[in-house]
Design an enzyme around this catalytic site. Structure first.
Site, PDB file in Angstrom:
ATOM      1  N   GLU A 165      78.571 -55.820  23.402  1.00  0.00           N
ATOM      2  CA  GLU A 165      78.168 -57.151  23.397  1.00  0.00           C
ATOM      3  C   GLU A 165      78.281 -57.792  22.218  1.00  0.00           C
ATOM      4  O   GLU A 165      77.436 -58.635  21.594  1.00  0.00           O
ATOM      5  CB  GLU A 165      76.568 -57.169  23.697  1.00  0.00           C
ATOM      6  N   GLU A 270      77.780 -50.624  34.169  1.00  0.00           N
ATOM      7  CA  GLU A 270      76.188 -50.963  34.375  1.00  0.00           C
ATOM      8  C   GLU A 270      75.927 -51.783  35.393  1.00  0.00           C
ATOM      9  O   GLU A 270      75.096 -52.698  35.430  1.00  0.00           O
ATOM     10  CB  GLU A 270      75.711 -51.698  33.197  1.00  0.00           C
TER      11      GLU A 270
HETATM   12  C1  XIL Z   1      68.442 -52.275  29.057  1.00  0.00           C
HETATM   13  C2  XIL Z   1      67.490 -51.088  29.711  1.00  0.00           C
HETATM   14  O1  XIL Z   1      67.848 -50.830  31.119  1.00  0.00           O
HETATM   15  C3  XIL Z   1      66.102 -51.185  29.562  1.00  0.00           C
HETATM   16  O2  XIL Z   1      65.239 -49.977  30.064  1.00  0.00           O
HETATM   17  C4  XIL Z   1      65.650 -51.638  28.253  1.00  0.00           C
HETATM   18  O3  XIL Z   1      64.333 -52.098  28.168  1.00  0.00           O
HETATM   19  C5  XIL Z   1      66.618 -52.823  27.750  1.00  0.00           C
HETATM   20  O4  XIL Z   1      67.900 -52.391  28.039  1.00  0.00           O
HETATM   21  N1  XIL Z   1      72.853 -54.261  28.569  1.00  0.00           N
HETATM   22  C6  XIL Z   1      72.926 -53.040  28.164  1.00  0.00           C
HETATM   23  C7  XIL Z   1      72.039 -52.101  28.169  1.00  0.00           C
HETATM   24  O5  XIL Z   1      73.957 -52.683  27.340  1.00  0.00           O
HETATM   25  O6  XIL Z   1      71.713 -51.020  27.309  1.00  0.00           O
HETATM   26  C8  XIL Z   1      70.573 -52.924  28.747  1.00  0.00           C
HETATM   27  O7  XIL Z   1      69.752 -51.780  29.125  1.00  0.00           O
HETATM   28  C9  XIL Z   1      70.884 -53.774  29.846  1.00  0.00           C
HETATM   29  C10 XIL Z   1      72.072 -54.692  29.406  1.00  0.00           C
END
Ligand code: XIL
Length: 380
Positions: A165, A270
């Protein structure tokens, strides 16, 4: 090994018969054919592992992961605030378990994530007085973090989200502490350090909102710069936090194409499809947080069939797109296993009931799983 369509059909029928024959004695979770087997000639199918998975306390979850997935990523335990909570003090316990689980089950193992402005410990950027560290110190801390973490799992973790990001939706660079202190060399350095620590691990740039034109162009530009500088980057992760109207599938496709044109491995890293209304413009910016409102939690008592049908279709449409680009896409990872533990229940609003994943709160495969499996038959 690619099988032809006829063989594949036979395989599917055999699989269904096996399921029917064995179903008398098996539990419900064992009855569903496997996602990873159905997609084996296309791309690996991944899921994100949480603490209950890593420590083996969620045994039902573990069974499902072994059955359906051949790739795993750490949902939280490898993020810098967890793995190096204070300077030089590394907490590897959970990450070790995560990697051991992947090895024991012969899975593709992904480390997430080395350099990210979010879920980074405060100490990383400041000196004892709380002032920003110098550029030299910042680079040294970054190098030490990457070399220590990647070095520990050298030859064991298959790929790393090196930077997460870093580009804004308009294509500009996010003004993180890394950027502010080091300048725009920081991404290049991060990739170089990761390469130094494990020359055989794949190295990725990962981000959300990758369908946005600005971000698409910004990421293309970034990768071109890295390539021109001779820096190794192997793939681009498109996070894939989606909703019912977001992102536009044709815009998403344009980004797959643009990244594939750079000779990158493209990965959906994701994926989840939320059914809940989004407060404001849809994004996956983790710092977003909105106050709970009853009207923003419409399916707490259950999901209407028509809504579920539309949601299924959206998964099918996206998986069809991924199948169309299976020569370029190496992995599709779901961000979690069941609806009980998805981050979407608490982000961007705490305490809602969402249904974004492929397995329900009782560890049952949703009907969409069979439909996604079936999809592979027409795409041989
Ligand atoms: C999220 C997790 O799923 C949660 O458990 C945590 O509280 C916050 O982060 N983008 C990403 C991930 O790259 O690492 C994030 O994961 C969601 C958004």
């Amino acid at each position: 090994m690619k099988t032809n369509r006829r063989e594949s059909k036979m395989w599917f029928i055999t699989m269904l018969l096996t399921v029917a024959v064995t179903s008398c004695n098996s539990t419900a979770t064992e009855q569903t054919p496997s996602l990873k087997d159905a997609y084996q000639n296309k791309f690996v199918i991944g899921t994100a592992l949480n603490k209950g998975h890593n420590y083996g306390t969620d045994t039902l979850g573990i069974n499902l992961i072994k059955q359906h997935f051949n790739s795993i990523v750490a949902e939280n335990c490898m993020k810098s605030m967890h793995i190096q909570p204070s300077e030089g003090v590394f907490f590897f316990d959970e990450a070790d378990k995560f990697v051991e689980f992947g090895e024991a089950n012969n899975m593709n193992i992904i480390g997430h994530t080395l350099i990210w402005h979010s879920q980074a410990p405060d100490w990383f950027f400041v000196d004892e007085e709380g002032a920003d560290v110098t550029r030299e110190v910042m680079i040294e801390r970054m190098r030490n973090h990457i070399l220590t973490v990647v070095g520990r799992y050298k030859g064991r973790v298959d790929g790393w989200d090196v930077v997460n990001e870093a580009i804004m939706d308009d294509g500009s660079w996010r003004n993180t502490k890394f950027y502010e202190i080091i300048g725009d060399e920081y991404i290049k350095l991060a990739f170089q350090f990761a390469n130094e620590a494990d020359p055989d691990a794949e190295l990725y740039y990962n981000d959300y909102a990758m369908s946005a034109e600005g971000k698409r162009n910004g990421v293309v530009e970034l990768v071109k710069q890295l390539q021109a500088a001779g820096v190794r980057v192997d793939g681009i992760g498109m996070q894939g936090h989606m909703g019912m109207d977001y992102p536009d599938i044709s815009e998403f496709e344009k980004s797959i194409k643009a990244f594939a044109d750079l000779h990158m491995n493209v990965m959906i890293t994701e994926m989840d499809i939320t059914l809940l209304p989004f407060p404001g413009e849809e994004t996956a910016e983790v710092s977003l947080s909105a106050e709970y409102q009853e009207k923003m939690n419409p399916y707490a008592a259950g999901l209407p069939d028509d809504i579920n049908a539309a949601w299924e279709q959206r998964y099918i449409d996206y998986f069809q797109l991924f199948l169309n680009y299976s020569d370029n896409i190496s992995r599709v990872t779901l961000w979690g296993l069941t609806d009980a533990d998805t981050w979407r229940n608490d982000w961007p609003m705490v305490g809602r009931t969402d249904y974004p994943l492929l397995f329900d709160r009782d560890y049952q495969a949703k009907p969409v799983v069979d439909k996604l499996i079936e999809l592979t038959i027409n795409n041989e």
